[in-house]
Every structure is written in structure tokens, then in C-alpha cells.
Design a protein around this motif. Sequence first.
Motif, PDB file in Angstrom:
ATOM      1  N   LEU A  46       0.839  -1.204   0.000  1.00 53.55           N
ATOM      2  CA  LEU A  46       0.000   0.000   0.000  1.00 53.55           C
ATOM      3  C   LEU A  46       0.871   1.248   0.000  1.00 53.55           C
ATOM      4  O   LEU A  46       0.651   2.176  -0.773  1.00 53.55           O
ATOM      5  CB  LEU A  46      -0.934  -0.001   1.208  1.00 53.55           C
ATOM      6  N   THR A  47       1.875   1.257   0.862  1.00 53.48           N
ATOM      7  CA  THR A  47       2.796   2.395   0.940  1.00 53.48           C
ATOM      8  C   THR A  47       3.517   2.598  -0.389  1.00 53.48           C
ATOM      9  O   THR A  47       3.656   3.726  -0.867  1.00 53.48           O
ATOM     10  CB  THR A  47       3.821   2.183   2.071  1.00 53.48           C
ATOM     11  N   ARG A  48       3.941   1.514  -1.013  1.00 50.02           N
ATOM     12  CA  ARG A  48       4.626   1.612  -2.300  1.00 50.02           C
ATOM     13  C   ARG A  48       3.683   2.182  -3.366  1.00 50.02           C
ATOM     14  O   ARG A  48       4.079   3.029  -4.170  1.00 50.02           O
ATOM     15  CB  ARG A  48       5.147   0.242  -2.735  1.00 50.02           C
ATOM     16  N   ALA A  49       2.431   1.740  -3.370  1.00 48.33           N
ATOM     17  CA  ALA A  49       1.461   2.242  -4.346  1.00 48.33           C
ATOM     18  C   ALA A  49       1.225   3.739  -4.157  1.00 48.33           C
ATOM     19  O   ALA A  49       1.139   4.495  -5.132  1.00 48.33           O
ATOM     20  CB  ALA A  49       0.145   1.481  -4.219  1.00 48.33           C
ATOM     21  N   ILE A  50       1.126   4.178  -2.912  1.00 48.67           N
ATOM     22  CA  ILE A  50       0.934   5.610  -2.629  1.00 48.67           C
ATOM     23  C   ILE A  50       2.147   6.402  -3.088  1.00 48.67           C
ATOM     24  O   ILE A  50       2.020   7.442  -3.735  1.00 48.67           O
ATOM     25  CB  ILE A  50       0.638   5.838  -1.139  1.00 48.67           C
ATOM     26  N   ASN A  51       3.346   5.914  -2.753  1.00 53.71           N
ATOM     27  CA  ASN A  51       4.569   6.611  -3.164  1.00 53.71           C
ATOM     28  C   ASN A  51       4.698   6.664  -4.683  1.00 53.71           C
ATOM     29  O   ASN A  51       5.100   7.692  -5.243  1.00 53.71           O
ATOM     30  CB  ASN A  51       5.800   5.943  -2.553  1.00 53.71           C
ATOM     31  N   ASP A  52       4.343   5.585  -5.368  1.00 58.80           N
ATOM     32  CA  ASP A  52       4.388   5.585  -6.838  1.00 58.80           C
ATOM     33  C   ASP A  52       3.405   6.594  -7.411  1.00 58.80           C
ATOM     34  O   ASP A  52       3.710   7.302  -8.379  1.00 58.80           O
ATOM     35  CB  ASP A  52       4.083   4.189  -7.387  1.00 58.80           C
ATOM     36  N   TYR A  53       2.218   6.669  -6.832  1.00 57.63           N
ATOM     37  CA  TYR A  53       1.218   7.617  -7.307  1.00 57.63           C
ATOM     38  C   TYR A  53       1.705   9.056  -7.107  1.00 57.63           C
ATOM     39  O   TYR A  53       1.578   9.883  -8.010  1.00 57.63           O
ATOM     40  CB  TYR A  53      -0.111   7.407  -6.580  1.00 57.63           C
ATOM     41  N   VAL A  54       2.268   9.346  -5.940  1.00 61.36           N
ATOM     42  CA  VAL A  54       2.756  10.697  -5.664  1.00 61.36           C
ATOM     43  C   VAL A  54       3.886  11.059  -6.622  1.00 61.36           C
ATOM     44  O   VAL A  54       3.947  12.172  -7.142  1.00 61.36           O
ATOM     45  CB  VAL A  54       3.203  10.828  -4.189  1.00 61.36           C
ATOM     46  N   THR A  55       4.771  10.115  -6.892  1.00 63.75           N
ATOM     47  CA  THR A  55       5.867  10.363  -7.837  1.00 63.75           C
ATOM     48  C   THR A  55       5.319  10.677  -9.228  1.00 63.75           C
ATOM     49  O   THR A  55       5.752  11.631  -9.881  1.00 63.75           O
ATOM     50  CB  THR A  55       6.808   9.147  -7.898  1.00 63.75           C
ATOM     51  N   ALA A  56       4.339   9.890  -9.681  1.00 63.84           N
ATOM     52  CA  ALA A  56       3.748  10.132 -10.998  1.00 63.84           C
ATOM     53  C   ALA A  56       3.008  11.474 -11.016  1.00 63.84           C
ATOM     54  O   ALA A  56       3.069  12.212 -12.008  1.00 63.84           O
ATOM     55  CB  ALA A  56       2.796   8.998 -11.353  1.00 63.84           C
ATOM     56  N   TRP A  57       2.315  11.795  -9.936  1.00 66.77           N
ATOM     57  CA  TRP A  57       1.580  13.065  -9.846  1.00 66.77           C
ATOM     58  C   TRP A  57       2.547  14.246  -9.973  1.00 66.77           C
ATOM     59  O   TRP A  57       2.247  15.243 -10.635  1.00 66.77           O
ATOM     60  CB  TRP A  57       0.847  13.111  -8.508  1.00 66.77           C
ATOM     61  N   ASN A  58       3.707  14.136  -9.338  1.00 69.42           N
ATOM     62  CA  ASN A  58       4.661  15.240  -9.296  1.00 69.42           C
ATOM     63  C   ASN A  58       5.507  15.377 -10.565  1.00 69.42           C
ATOM     64  O   ASN A  58       6.226  16.366 -10.708  1.00 69.42           O
ATOM     65  CB  ASN A  58       5.572  15.107  -8.082  1.00 69.42           C
ATOM     66  N   THR A  59       5.422  14.441 -11.489  1.00 68.92           N
ATOM     67  CA  THR A  59       6.235  14.557 -12.703  1.00 68.92           C
ATOM     68  C   THR A  59       5.776  15.718 -13.571  1.00 68.92           C
ATOM     69  O   THR A  59       6.560  16.272 -14.337  1.00 68.92           O
ATOM     70  CB  THR A  59       6.190  13.262 -13.548  1.00 68.92           C
ATOM     71  N   ASP A  60       4.502  16.103 -13.454  1.00 66.16           N
ATOM     72  CA  ASP A  60       3.972  17.200 -14.261  1.00 66.16           C
ATOM     73  C   ASP A  60       3.667  18.422 -13.391  1.00 66.16           C
ATOM     74  O   ASP A  60       2.749  19.182 -13.674  1.00 66.16           O
ATOM     75  CB  ASP A  60       2.708  16.727 -14.991  1.00 66.16           C
ATOM     76  N   ALA A  61       4.419  18.591 -12.340  1.00 66.19           N
ATOM     77  CA  ALA A  61       4.155  19.688 -11.405  1.00 66.19           C
ATOM     78  C   ALA A  61       4.502  21.032 -12.033  1.00 66.19           C
ATOM     79  O   ALA A  61       5.501  21.172 -12.743  1.00 66.19           O
ATOM     80  CB  ALA A  61       4.975  19.488 -10.133  1.00 66.19           C
ATOM     81  N   ARG A  62       3.625  22.013 -11.789  1.00 61.28           N
ATOM     82  CA  ARG A  62       3.857  23.371 -12.265  1.00 61.28           C
ATOM     83  C   ARG A  62       3.619  24.322 -11.105  1.00 61.28           C
ATOM     84  O   ARG A  62       2.700  24.116 -10.312  1.00 61.28           O
ATOM     85  CB  ARG A  62       2.890  23.703 -13.405  1.00 61.28           C
ATOM     86  N   PRO A  63       4.416  25.373 -10.998  1.00 59.39           N
ATOM     87  CA  PRO A  63       4.207  26.307  -9.892  1.00 59.39           C
ATOM     88  C   PRO A  63       2.929  27.119 -10.095  1.00 59.39           C
ATOM     89  O   PRO A  63       2.476  27.331 -11.221  1.00 59.39           O
ATOM     90  CB  PRO A  63       5.439  27.218  -9.949  1.00 59.39           C
ATOM     91  N   PHE A  64       2.348  27.550  -8.983  1.00 58.11           N
ATOM     92  CA  PHE A  64       1.169  28.392  -9.038  1.00 58.11           C
ATOM     93  C   PHE A  64       1.573  29.772  -9.552  1.00 58.11           C
ATOM     94  O   PHE A  64       2.579  30.330  -9.134  1.00 58.11           O
ATOM     95  CB  PHE A  64       0.550  28.520  -7.646  1.00 58.11           C
TER      96      PHE A  64
END
Length: 93
Positions: A46-64
Motif C-alpha cells: 500500500l505504501t509503495r502504491a501511494i509513493n508511486d502515485y505521488v511520484t507520478a503526480w509530481n512529474t507534471d508539477a507546475r508552480p502556481f
Amino acid sequence: MPGKRARPVLRGPRRSNAPGLPDEIWFGIITRQAIRRGTFTSVTRLTRAINDYVTAWNTDARPFVWTATPDEILAKVRWVHTQVRKLLTNNDK
């Protein structure tokens, strides 16, 4: 009934914080898109799945980026202040 504990009764919405806080929104997103879609046989997976999701989410991060100038924001604050004063004045009549 003797020996039985009373159960707490929850009435109405929570009042401890405002609805839609950024952390509540984020946990709702991650719950819907990552946690509910999977079957996890251990806390580690579960922890690995959450960390993978957060990593994928942050790959397209843009500043406000602010789209309004400070002058526009202050003008809006002044307008709201004026409108509230009008309401209060009309309420006293």
C-alpha cells in the motif's frame, strides 16, 4: 441498560475546519485514483502504491502563477468592503 456504554451521536457536518481544505482534497484524489482501485496484501505494498502515485503526480508539477495584479486584488477588497458596509447600513434601518 446497566453496564452498557452510550454511543456517541454525531449530528451535522464537522465544524472543526472548513470543507474542501487542500489536504482533504488531495487525500480524496489519492484515495479515489490509487487506493480504491487496488488490492493490497500488506502495508508495504500500500505504501509503495501511494509513493508511486505521488511520484507520478509530481512529474507534471507546475508552480502556481498569480493571474491578478496586486492593484486588482486591492480594488476587489475595497469593493467587497464597500458592499459589506452598505449591507450593514441597510440592516440598521
